[in-house]
Write an enzyme that holds these catalytic residues in place. Structure first.
Site, PDB file in Angstrom:
ATOM      1  N   GLY A 103       0.824  -1.210   0.000  1.00 56.55           N
ATOM      2  CA  GLY A 103       0.000   0.000   0.000  1.00 56.55           C
ATOM      3  C   GLY A 103       0.849   1.247   0.000  1.00 56.55           C
ATOM      4  O   GLY A 103       2.059   1.186  -0.221  1.00 56.55           O
ATOM      5  N   ASN A 104       0.218   2.377   0.230  1.00 59.44           N
ATOM      6  CA  ASN A 104       0.951   3.637   0.307  1.00 59.44           C
ATOM      7  C   ASN A 104       0.299   4.537   1.354  1.00 59.44           C
ATOM      8  O   ASN A 104      -0.719   4.174   1.932  1.00 59.44           O
ATOM      9  CB  ASN A 104       1.002   4.316  -1.063  1.00 59.44           C
ATOM     10  CG  ASN A 104      -0.382   4.635  -1.578  1.00 59.44           C
ATOM     11  OD1 ASN A 104      -1.065   5.498  -1.030  1.00 59.44           O
ATOM     12  ND2 ASN A 104      -0.819   3.927  -2.616  1.00 59.44           N
ATOM     13  N   ARG A 105       0.904   5.690   1.582  1.00 59.17           N
ATOM     14  CA  ARG A 105       0.504   6.500   2.732  1.00 59.17           C
ATOM     15  C   ARG A 105      -0.516   7.590   2.392  1.00 59.17           C
ATOM     16  O   ARG A 105      -0.740   8.483   3.195  1.00 59.17           O
ATOM     17  CB  ARG A 105       1.750   7.127   3.361  1.00 59.17           C
ATOM     18  CG  ARG A 105       2.679   6.077   3.930  1.00 59.17           C
ATOM     19  CD  ARG A 105       3.992   6.696   4.377  1.00 59.17           C
ATOM     20  NE  ARG A 105       3.794   7.749   5.363  1.00 59.17           N
ATOM     21  CZ  ARG A 105       4.684   8.688   5.635  1.00 59.17           C
ATOM     22  NH1 ARG A 105       5.830   8.708   4.971  1.00 59.17           N
ATOM     23  NH2 ARG A 105       4.434   9.600   6.541  1.00 59.17           N
ATOM     24  N   SER A 106      -1.132   7.500   1.238  1.00 63.97           N
ATOM     25  CA  SER A 106      -2.103   8.550   0.888  1.00 63.97           C
ATOM     26  C   SER A 106      -3.312   8.517   1.837  1.00 63.97           C
ATOM     27  O   SER A 106      -3.897   7.463   2.069  1.00 63.97           O
ATOM     28  CB  SER A 106      -2.585   8.342  -0.548  1.00 63.97           C
ATOM     29  OG  SER A 106      -3.607   9.266  -0.829  1.00 63.97           O
TER      30      SER A 106
END
Ligand code: CTP
Length: 400
Positions: free
Chosen positions: A208-211
């Protein structure tokens, strides 16, 4: 300074009780509110409640205080008219210019922004008559906010709930802040993606990512206040639905692509604010991947995900569609941004520098918006809604 004058129209739906909370929020934040209920709404909330909470007399019809010409004066003097709840009948009357009571007269005489917050059963909302009335009203510049999805009167659930009064209040606040101007996205359909995709590895893990999705939500909220029909495709934000937007949910890049392409088919504007994973695991393990003593972990093979922004921009569903991308860059911000704008083929690219203060998840942002026609707009550090409004200003001037 005079308090901003707000007319709160209430039509005859069970959600009328929620308008009491909206009224409180408006008066407590320094607005002078005149409540104009319809006769049938008084079955749900009585005139005494409106009068006590607003500090003004309350009437439903045009025959009271005739010497003051209330059917004209109330609308003329308003800075904002908001109708919550707006029933199917009220939408029909407003769309066709009927004027058989004080509220419908007020709608015809108001020259200020008008916000309608519909609430009704799903079947009534989805009926072509209602949908055509809503489209007519939007085309004329009325801000009609999409109903929320959830529990309706009785045991039914579906689309048609009056959004949370706090959220309707926020829409009113934004519309009032814009002043007596026509909503520039009225009659437009905008599609916004927000959040970050998650690419599953096994039933418990993902890439995933931190958005946080906050910038995309700010875009959705400001577009609602500017009169647009908004479809928000969110991925893994966990944020409450913003009032007035249709919210679709996606988990992975592939799901996000499907939802965005479908919604984009009749969109005037597509804004890809979501952080889409460029890669996904080539294999999905149906059982949890276990560590084995004495063994190195197996490498994870990745495959490319589709580039949604490039696809939307390259194969525009409508020739005049405006496509906006986002880019987070750590170095050579402007040069990388220009190159990305060209590569993706979009009209505008909002470039953020990712760094210390400008962390993911913050309430504020700073960016430069690059345009395919060579334009460059600096947006100073400030609330994400301010950046969102700058994006809509640039979009609006390109929509013609
Ligand atoms: N985007 C997309 N589909 C992808 C990847 C990105 O639609 N598979 C969109 C994002 O929503 C964003 C824009 O493309 O609007 C730029 O995303 P970014 O990750 O900065 O671009 P990349 O093409 O992945 O470039 P980089 O090589 O810098 O990762």
């Amino acid at each position: 300074m005079d308090k901003p004058k707000v007319v709160l129209g209430v039509s005859g739906g069970i959600a009328a009780y929620k308008a009491c909370e909206l009224l409180r929020r408006l008066t407590e934040s320094g607005h002078d509110v005149r409540v104009v209920p319809t006769e049938s709404s008084l079955h749900f909330v009585g005139a005494a409640t409106w009068s006590a909470l607003s500090g003004h007399p309350v009437s439903t019809e045009v025959w009271k205080d005739v010497h003051e010409v209330p059917h004209v004066r109330i609308g003329q003097g308003a800075d904002l008219v908001v109708v919550a709840p707006a029933t199917a009948d009220m939408l029909a009357k407003a769309a066709h210019g009927l004027a058989d009571d004080l509220l419908t007269n007020t709608l015809l005489t108001a020259r200020c922004p008008v916000v309608l917050a519909p609430a009704m059963h799903t079947e009534m909302w989805e009926h072509p008559a209602t949908q055509e009335n809503v489209a007519t009203l939007r085309r004329r510049g009325t801000v009609v906010i999409e109903p929320a999805v959830g529990r309706l009167t009785g045991v039914d659930t579906g689309k048609g709930r009056l959004p949370d009064p706090g959220e309707i209040f926020e829409v009113c606040r934004r519309v009032l802040a814009r002043g007596p101007v026509e909503p520039d996205l009225a009659g437009r359909h905008v599609v916004i993606s927000a959040g970050g995709t998650r690419e599953p590895l096994d039933p418990v893990r993902y890439l995933g990512n931190r958005s946080s999705g906050k910038q995309g939500y700010a875009l959705a909220r400001t577009a609602v206040a500017r009169g647009a029909r908004v479809t928000l495709v969110e991925a893994n934000t966990g944020l409450p639905d913003p009032a007035g937007a249709d919210v679709l949910h996606a988990g992975t890049a592939v799901q996000l692509r499907e939802a965005v392409l479908k919604a984009a088919a009749d969109a005037d504007v597509v804004v890809m604010a979501a952080a889409v994973a460029d890669f996904r695991p080539a294999e999905y393990a149906t059982g949890k991947i276990k560590k084995k003593d004495g063994q190195e972990p197996a490498p994870i093979t990745l495959v490319r995900n589709p580039d949604i922004l490039a696809e939307v921009a390259g194969e525009r569903a409508r020739p005049e569609q405006i496509v906006v991308g986002f880019a987070a860059e750590t170095d050579n911000v402007l040069a990388n941004g220009r190159e990305k704008l060209r590569r993706k083929g979009c009209d505008l690219l909002v470039v953020n520098e990712v760094g210390e203060r400008r962390t993911f998840g913050s309430e504020e942002n700073e960016a430069v918006v690059l345009a395919a026609d060579g334009g460059e707009t600096q947006v100073p550090y400030g609330p994400k809604e301010a950046l969102a409004d700058t994006v809509w200003d640039l979009v609006s001037s390109r929509l013609g």
